[in-house]
Enzyme design. Sequence first.
Site, mmCIF file in Angstrom:
data_model
loop_
_atom_site.group_PDB
_atom_site.id
_atom_site.type_symbol
_atom_site.label_atom_id
_atom_site.label_comp_id
_atom_site.label_asym_id
_atom_site.label_seq_id
_atom_site.Cartn_x
_atom_site.Cartn_y
_atom_site.Cartn_z
ATOM 1 N N CYS A 100 -15.253 -10.604 -24.625
ATOM 2 C CA CYS A 100 -14.497 -11.428 -25.570
ATOM 3 C C CYS A 100 -13.320 -11.996 -24.800
ATOM 4 C CB CYS A 100 -14.072 -10.634 -26.816
ATOM 5 S SG CYS A 100 -12.825 -9.363 -26.568
ATOM 6 N N HIS A 138 -17.355 9.954 -14.784
ATOM 7 C CA HIS A 138 -16.633 11.056 -15.417
ATOM 8 C C HIS A 138 -16.803 11.110 -16.930
ATOM 9 C CE1 HIS A 138 -13.502 11.670 -11.964
ATOM 10 N NE2 HIS A 138 -14.727 11.488 -11.506
#
Length: 160
Positions: A71, A104
């Site tokens: 966006c 992670h």
Amino acid sequence: MAATFPLRIALGGDHAGFPLKEVVAARLGSQVTQMTDCGTHDTSSCDYPDFAIAVAREIVQGRADRGIVICGSGVGVSVAANKIPGIRAAICHDTYSAHQGVEHDDMNVLCIGGRIIGSELAFAIIDSFLAAKYEPQERHQRRLDQVLEIERLGLGIFQA
């Protein structure tokens, strides 16, 4: 020459993200196993949540491995995508965050601001995101399990 990624990708963006989405789509088409273009298809004003939902649907329903949503700033699509159970989305405007978020945190949706970065940086970030793999080390899995529990319980997690 760019790397090839054995991934199915869902790509979407609103009117502000459309120009960058189009160049990303052209480049990714030959790099991934499958790419689903979730729209928009022009610069007519539209609502970013629609495209965050469309990309998330592809992932949650098992038709895509990862998603990219663009966006104007990346903020709106990130907020919207993160409301959907099973989606872990983040704005990344650097390569470190893009791969670290996957390694992670098992991030599965990359959010980019089409009015913030140019195509060359976007390509580097996307390559970093797509090349990364989740590394379920004990500390990473423990934290991801906590996030998944928040998703499951919502504010109920704070009840005694």
